[in-house]
Design an enzyme around this catalytic site. Structure first.
Site, PDB file in Angstrom:
ATOM      1  CB  ALA A 120       0.242 -12.737   1.508  1.00 47.01           C
ATOM      2  CE  LYS A 159       1.478  -5.789  -8.363  1.00 47.11           C
ATOM      3  NZ  LYS A 159       1.385  -4.301  -8.624  1.00 47.11           N
ATOM      4  CD  GLU A 166      -4.091  -6.462   5.225  1.00 50.17           C
ATOM      5  OE1 GLU A 166      -3.856  -5.863   6.297  1.00 50.17           O
ATOM      6  OE2 GLU A 166      -3.457  -7.233   4.798  1.00 50.17           O
TER       7      GLU A 166
END
Lengths: 748, 351
Positions: A512, A706, A710
């Site tokens: 994020a 986004k 990961e």
């Protein structure tokens, strides 16, 4: 709905820039924490527990202190006082720390003393000379432990149990049923840069060189522990040699700070590789039972994903493996349940794609088994069960270009024509060949972040935020967002990050960071441009006079009228006429709670794997990986591709290599070094392709970003497991896949 | 790391004199010893650094057709020596399948032979290990032992010798030349390493102070060049020790096996010469049935020491594979992934 920021001409966003710190890194000039040597520096080395449970009965302090060069030995007896209990978790994402609070040992590798010396060698030998004796107690090291509990929450606060629809009815009505149990091992982050700290006290002011994924959280927790103000702590963390979730504040780093306090001199403490297998968190082992039901037409009727995992005896982190089953496949009934045992290990924690990585390999394997059961191609089966809305929450997706990922990935891989039956393909050398597919998924998260932007009269700009570059490219990607936000060429822009005295950029976690820090930069830059615009459009001497606040755009260091590109003025000229040296603004960004309430927000992808398996010896080689990912707007395609590659290689590592061996009798990790804890080498990494699938997301955040850090692990690990099955007909449900699992099936 | 004395002898005589003092350890490349010192497994009182010795660093063609390799010749230099590689291709292939490029650039001929086991319990000073601390027990029994020995192990120790290099060497009747306080002697490599029996701490026949100065391959060894392979099964494509490996060398005359050599790696505390299998192959046709039967004979006495039953079958299969590949002929150029099952054969055969 958030309005998506408009792309402007000359934008830094979307450009495949190389890393701004690349030359520094390849020439060794990038300064990592342990590269700092302030005058008067002493070296600290941890002595760590060899038992996993009990107490320290004796340390040969005299022998250690007598060793030439040793200055002091810190033990519970002389460790400086703390203002807060190390077990107190007042700061988000924190764990109980072992800071020599007593003589208890609660896991192998726990620090039990710190030796401080003039040289690293003297401190190292001093620590060996402590020759501890213990009162050991029996340990628990197995997922089969008898005391099982049901956690209320898993991961970072997800419910421990979720029921949607009637799973039993769905299974009962199914034409095809799968009931399979998968095991994933204990794994360690193993960042190349070990956890390190160089600490210096001046009175109550604390100066730190220390890699951290969360400058502000680290500052807050240290302030609480030492009873000082956060502003009294200055942390420099310009480069982080990999974090993967392990580099928030670790106990050993606090011990280095305590050592500096004890001796009144700067102290450096760097973990040895084997010391990273205990006090700095890990991924817990899991055993996952997947029960799936499908109707005759291949439509899923039920998914039950049950997870058993482990946490430490003294703290809670539950690997949330079942979460992926909430979002990926449409089924009228979905249940996820969890149970856990307590082991005498360090506390597990956030390790790259926590839950998604371990859960995805199980779910994707089970889905593959079900596809075969239904006589369907694995891609066709996934499309048959495509979730148009998030199945459990019932929310629409803010965006979901997974279908396009399947299509583009399959086309590039050449999936069409894959034989349904396993053991159907061989190469020219007689090797078995298999193709597998896995769906990738990771939630689109965002934390709170702040940034400051400045435009100066000389036409240059400054943007600063306490962002973290763990190797993912924040120095570059965030600078691109900064250049974009100010309408400045990157060469005219100074970008500052990686220090605690800059605006709080939140944490670099949850994939994020670009959304968070980048979002804050975007707002700060927009505020500065808005202020500059106000000045210009109100000034009759400006060519922009009367254009109105939204009638201009910042481009290449000038404000330009939207409707007439010939009318523009340089930033510096506007400021000079107004008699201003500079104009500045701060910006803050945060997740939009209404968006999260209305939409399910996830990145998606499809990973296609080809493996070859020696039919006689069982050795597996991954020969091709193609991943197609949709993750909203791409700030820098070169860096994003690199993130996907890294994730896909990690997925390969998950499927075939990584496993910490916990000795069942001692609860000690037996293979605590990079010689024995296996990760792939270059020769294991096949031809990689990462396809960036277009996706525009008007809801997720202002920049439409986004995360990409990961997701690459998810999907990939399952795709490889499925390809091994397709090559051999052997379904291995125990990871990493080992040669004996494959040859156990007899002659291939 | 403990404090230690450090000496730099200039001659073999000086080295042996220093090495004969109690607590001494010879330091060659240090690719294994220094690691063991860092983790406290080796705590020598004195390091005798062999890197400043005169000599012991050449590959010498002998008048009888054999070759003498100085103990200080680096693994990479030996593997890339064109004359050596042409005459002893299986040895070169084994060398290049070991460790990494960086390690091979450092590691020496003598040091490779004397590397220590990778058993996790040997490397962990908190565990019981009869090899490291005689009489303390063996924690590998009943614990993590999937890669441990299936041949020649004892109740006291189930560790394996990790060398690739030694496997074709023992197949080719290599001979060790040793200097020591009592003078010079030579020992066949097959007799150099010791099985654990009751004294696993004794890993070779070297007496205190004895120094391996050279290794010889006899002239007959070159006679296998056209049919000599090393195959290694490992858990990653490079930079991994063998799960099992095999060296096979054949002389084929008029459709019959005129001479056969077979040795296994990763299965025992020493490179394992399979003489009964060799005897079986003599006179046989070089065909699959004979290779399978020979491989079965090679593993006839194998038994699991733990969770490693699978290794017996894998060792059998890799022995058969090595024989099959050797019979097919040594490739003209070494494969890009030496010794890998995944190495397609480049170009033609060895001329």
């Amino acid at each position: 709905m958030v309005e998506v920021a408009r792309l402007r001409h000359g934008s830094g966003i979307g450009q495949p820039l190389t890393r701004r710190d690349g030359v520094l890194k390849v020439t060794g000039q990038a300064s990592y924490a342990a590269d700092n040597h302030p005058p008067g520096l002493l070296h600290a080395v941890l002595a760590t527990a060899r038992i996993a449970r009990g107490r320290v009965a004796f340390l040969d302090l005299a022998a250690a202190r007598a060793h030439p060069g040793v200055v002091e030995v810190m033990t519970p007896a002389n460790r400086p006082a703390l203002a807060q209990d190390p077990d107190d978790k007042s700061v988000p994402f924190s764990f109980r720390l072992d800071l020599l609070q007593n003589d208890r040992v609660r896991y192998a590798g726990q620090p039990i003393a710190v030796v401080i010396a003039r040289t690293l060698e003297a401190a190292t030998e001093g620590a060996a000379l402590l020759a501890p004796r213990y009162e050991a107690e029996p340990v628990e090291a197995s997922l089969d432990a008898a005391d099982v509990f049901v956690p209320e929450v898993v991961g970072a606060g997800a419910p421990g149990e979720t029921w949607h629809g009637d799973v039993d009815a769905g299974l009962a009505a199914a034409e095809h049923r799968i009931d399979a149990t998968f095991e994933t091992p204990m794994q360690f982050h193993n960042a190349m840069e070990p956890h390190a700290v160089v600490a210096a006290w001046e009175g109550n002011r604390l100066s730190l060189d220390m890699p951290t994924q969360g400058l502000s959280l680290t500052q807050m927790r240290l302030a609480a522990l030492f009873g000082i103000q956060p502003e009294e702590i200055h942390i420099r963390s310009p480069f982080i040699g990999g974090g993967f979730g392990s580099k928030l504040l670790s106990g050993p780093q606090v011990l280095g700070i305590l050592a500096a306090r004890l001796v009144g001199r700067p102290v450096k403490l760097v973990l040895r590789r084997e010391q990273m297998y205990g006090p700095v968190t890990h991924r817990a082992p899991t055993r996952q039972r997947l029960r799936l039901g499908a109707a005759a037409d291949g439509g899923l009727t039920a998914i039950h994903h049950h997870v058993r995992t482990a946490t430490s005896r003294f703290d809670d982190f539950l690997e949330p493996s079942a979460g992926v089953s909430h979002t990926l496949y449409a089924a009228p009934a979905i249940a996820t349940t969890n149970e856990a045992v307590r082991l005498d290990t360090g506390t597990p924690g956030f390790m790259r794609a926590p839950g998604e990585a371990s859960g995805s390999i199980a779910l994707e394997s089970a889905i593959d088994e079900m596809a075969y059961s239904c006589g369907m191609d694995p891609l066709e089966f996934r499309l048959r069960n495509y979730a148009e809305i998030e199945p459990v929450s019932g929310k629409p997706f803010s965006s979901k270009a997974l279908r396009e990922c399947y299509v583009e990935g399959a086309a590039s891989f050449g999936w069409a024509g894959r034989p349904l039956l396993p053991r159907s393909m061989r190469d020219e050398n007689g090797m078995l060949v298999g193709w597998g597919l896995g769906t990738a998924t990771f939630p689109a998260l965002m934390f709170q972040g702040e940034a400051r932007a400045v435009l100066r009269q000389d036409g240059t700009g400054l943007v600063e935020t306490g962002a973290h570059d763990m190797g993912q490219g924040a120095w570059t990607a965030l600078a691109q967002i900064a250049a974009e936000s100010l309408g400045l060429d990157a060469s005219r822009l100074e970008f500052r990050a990686g220090r605690s005295d800059l605006p709080n950029a939140g944490i670099a976690g949850g994939s994020a960071h670009t959304a968070t820090a980048g979002g804050a930069i975007h707002v700060a830059g927009a505020q500065v441009i808005a202020r500059l615009t106000e000045i210009a459009v109100a000034d009759p001497r400006s060519p922009l006079f009367g254009a109105g606040n939204i009638g201009v755009v910042a481009r290449s260091g000038r404000l330009v009228r939207w409707d007439d590109g010939s009318r523009s003025e340089a930033f510096g000229d506007i400021l000079a006429r107004a008699g201003l040296q500079e104009v500045e603004a701060r910006g803050m960004a945060n997740a939009d709670p209404t968006a999260a309430e209305r939409y399910a927000m996830h990145a998606h992808g499809a990973v296609f794997a080809e493996v070859k398996v020696d039919p006689e010896l069982g050795q597996v080689r991954v020969t091709r990986l193609v991943g197609a990912f949709a993750a909203g707007r791409i700030i820098n395609p070169r860096l994003v591709r690199s993130q996907y590659y890294g994730g896909m290689i990690w997925g390969l590592s998950f499927a075939l290599h990584e496993r910490a061996v916990l000795d069942p009798r001692t609860a000690r990790v037996v293979n605590a070094d990079l010689a024995e804890y296996r990760v792939p080498v270059n020769a294991d990494v096949p031809s990689l392709e990462a396809i960036l699938v277009d996706e525009e997301d008007p809801h997720v955040n202002a920049l439409g970003i986004k995360g990409v850090g990961e997701i690459g692990i998810t999907g990939t690990a399952g795709a490889i497991a499925n390809a091994i099955w397709h090559a051999t007909g052997v379904r291995v449900r125990h990871f990493p896949v080992a040669i004996e699992h494959i040859v156990a099936a007899g002659d291939l | 790391m403990n404090r230690f004395d450090y000496v730099r002898p200039r001659t073999v005589a000086e080295a042996v004199a220093a090495g004969a003092q109690p607590g001494s350890a010879y330091l060659a490349a240090g690719t294994n010893l220094l690691d063991l010192m860092k983790i406290g497994v080796a705590r020598p009182a004195r390091l005798v650094d062999l890197n400043y010795l005169a000599g012991l660093d050449t590959i010498e063609e002998l008048p009888d057709g054999g070759v003498r390799i100085g103990a200080r010749v680096r693994n990479a230099d030996l593997a890339h020596d064109l004359a050596f590689r042409r005459r002893f291709p299986a040895v070169a292939e084994a060398l290049l399948s070991g460790a990494s490029g960086q390690l091979r650039n450092m590691a020496t001929t003598g040091g490779n032979l004397l590397q220590r086991t990778r058993c996790a319990y040997f490397q962990d000073t908190a565990s019981a290990c009869n090899k490291r601390a005689p009489g303390s027990g063996c924690d590998a029994h009943g614990r993590e032992n999937r890669l441990h020995a299936v041949l020649g192990w004892s109740k006291t120790c189930i560790a394996t010798h990790p060398s690739d290099f030694c496997v074709p060497l023992v197949a080719l009747d290599a001979i060790m030349e040793i200097e020591g306080p009592e003078g010079w002697r030579e020992v066949p490599l097959a007799d150099f390493h010791l099985l654990p029996d009751a004294t696993p701490e004794r890993e070779s026949v070297l007496a205190p102070g004895e120094l391996v100065v050279a290794l010889r391959l006899p002239p007959e060894a070159a006679g296998f060049a056209a049919h000599a392979r090393y195959v290694k099964l490992r858990e990653r494509t490079s930079f991994a020790f063998a799960v099992v490996s095999a060296a096979a060398c054949l002389r084929i005359q008029e459709g019959q096996i005129a001479a056969a050599r077979l040795a296994l790696g990763g299965v025992a505390a020493k490179p394992w010469r399979a003489r009964a299998a060799e005897a079986f192959l003599l006179g046989a046709a070089p065909a699959e049935a004979a290779f399978q039967q020979a491989a079965t004979i090679a593993l006839a006495e194998a038994r699991p020491s733990g969770d490693n039953t699978f290794k017996i079958e894998l060792a059998r299969r890799i022995a058969a594979r090595a024989l099959r590949l050797a019979a097919a002929g040594t490739p003209e150029r070494l494969p890009a992934l030496p010794a890998s099952p995944f190495a397609p054969l480049p170009g033609g055969l060895h001329g």
